[in-house]
Scaffold this motif. Sequence first.
Motif, short mmCIF file in Angstrom:
data_model
loop_
_atom_site.label_atom_id
_atom_site.label_comp_id
_atom_site.label_asym_id
_atom_site.label_seq_id
_atom_site.Cartn_x
_atom_site.Cartn_y
_atom_site.Cartn_z
N LEU A 283 0.82 -1.21 0.00
CA LEU A 283 0.00 0.00 0.00
C LEU A 283 0.86 1.26 0.00
N ASN A 284 1.98 1.24 -0.69
CA ASN A 284 2.72 2.49 -0.87
C ASN A 284 3.03 2.67 -2.35
N SER A 285 3.71 3.76 -2.68
CA SER A 285 3.83 4.09 -4.09
C SER A 285 4.86 3.24 -4.82
N ASN B 111 4.09 0.15 -5.21
CA ASN B 111 3.28 -0.94 -5.77
C ASN B 111 3.10 -0.75 -7.26
N VAL C 229 0.69 -0.58 -9.57
CA VAL C 229 -0.22 0.38 -10.21
C VAL C 229 0.28 1.80 -10.01
N ALA C 230 0.50 2.16 -8.74
CA ALA C 230 0.90 3.54 -8.45
C ALA C 230 2.23 3.87 -9.12
N VAL D 244 1.96 4.40 -12.88
CA VAL D 244 1.38 5.71 -13.20
C VAL D 244 2.45 6.79 -13.10
N TYR D 245 3.21 6.76 -12.00
CA TYR D 245 4.27 7.75 -11.83
C TYR D 245 5.33 7.61 -12.93
N PHE E 171 4.02 9.10 -16.19
CA PHE E 171 3.97 10.56 -16.11
C PHE E 171 5.38 11.14 -16.17
N ASN F 39 9.07 9.61 -8.51
CA ASN F 39 8.21 10.49 -7.71
C ASN F 39 8.98 10.96 -6.50
N ASN F 40 8.75 12.22 -6.13
CA ASN F 40 9.56 12.84 -5.09
C ASN F 40 8.75 13.99 -4.53
N VAL G 288 8.90 17.39 -1.51
CA VAL G 288 9.71 18.13 -0.55
C VAL G 288 8.85 18.92 0.41
N TYR H 230 9.03 11.10 0.80
CA TYR H 230 9.51 9.82 0.28
C TYR H 230 9.92 9.98 -1.17
N THR I 91 10.27 7.63 -4.85
CA THR I 91 10.02 6.38 -5.54
C THR I 91 11.02 6.26 -6.69
N LEU J 244 10.85 2.13 -2.89
CA LEU J 244 10.46 3.33 -2.18
C LEU J 244 11.51 3.61 -1.11
#
Lengths: 157, 278
Positions: free
Chosen positions: B40-42, B44, B46-47, B50-51, B54, B111-112, B114, B120, B122, B156
């Motif tokens: 359940l964090n980024s 995983n 799916v998330a 997506v990142y 993008f 993904n980041n 600040v 966190y 990714t 992560l």
Amino acid sequence: MFIGLVLTQVLILNHIQFSGFVNPYIYILFVLLLPLNTPRYAVLIFAFLMGISIDIFSNSLGIHAFATVFIGYIRPLVIRVISSREEDMSDYPGLMQNGIGWFLSYVSIMVLVHHTVLFYLEVFTFAHFFSTLMRVFFSSVFSIFAIVLSQLIVFRD
Amino acid sequence: MRGLLRYLINNHVFLLFLFLEVVSLIFVFNFNKYQSVQYLNSSNRVAASVYNYFDSVVKYFELAKDNEILAKENARLKSQHSFLQNRSDSLGSGFVQHDTNYRYIPARIINNSVNKTLNYITLNKGSSDGVKPDMGIISPTGIVGVVISVSKSYSLGFSLLNSRWGPSGKLKKSGFFGPIEWSGGDYREANLMEIPFHVHLAVGDTIVTSGHSAVFPEGLLIGTVKEFSQPEGESFYKIKIQLATDFRSIHFVDIIDNIDKEELQKLESLIENGATNN
């Protein structure tokens, strides 16, 4: 709408920041705009799913879910308080249906409650009480602005 | 019994509310024990995808700057390389290379953040690339964070801008060390703790990793002293440091794998167990 809001939030709005800590959250629009005749348990479940989706993307597991379920629960209460009795409420709590004044106070209350719960749960201490209060206040202003603006853009005639 | 049932039915909304809030709170407090909620964090699938998608679009806007940073690092490494080569030539065949127990895995940040109190990052490398939890993350300009959770092709990590994690830093000049802490606020600043008053300090002193943990090798740049004061009634300086890494503009990082880590940890736990037995 669910997916659209999640993506807008995590890909664009999470990267917006003014002076370090201000971060607008417009995903709660989803909870705000659920039709009024939606069963209350369904509102809670939708709110939870929305919150947990945002949590998964922003690595803040549980925080958004908690705040969103909370406003999902107090939603009928807020609507009852700010609507006068004679007013014929539309079934859909949108901007066009109920007028700008009503919508603005509805969104303001919900956003303020949501952000207060969210930010205090995030730092989980009252030690930085005033700096957190500042964050709540400024982020709320931006969120309210963004939400009302999005409604004006999407639902203009 | 019927009364209880009626009570449950009449208050099902409130009970559901309580239930969902309790579940949320359980998530909040268990997030760090990442074995149970690892998916359940980024990082995983799916998330992260997506990142990743993008980021593959957005990265073109940053290419010029990234290029410049990489070119600079390249130049620095080249000069270092020629310097070291000269030295090893002059030392002859007796020269033993001793710092080869670190392996570097290049990765891209997808993904980041600040602007939170817990930030966190990714990364687009995961267990299939050899990434494991507790590996350090560095950028060309300085240290970045540490990996906490890994999926098959993503991972992560805690950013340095996360109050739940801080590396151990050392004043390069005097060798005194203490923990680095980020307490929220400005993403360009952090604090160096536990430096006693008798140490000589100056603004601009370099702070590097101490090498006391198995996460980072010794001597990686963390930042420079920005300002310091001696608070009354305490025995440690209050030191504010300017971080060397600009966390808003990093895109390419290296994950550091300490090949001897398991051996080190085994040794350390052996000593700890021995100490408690005595």
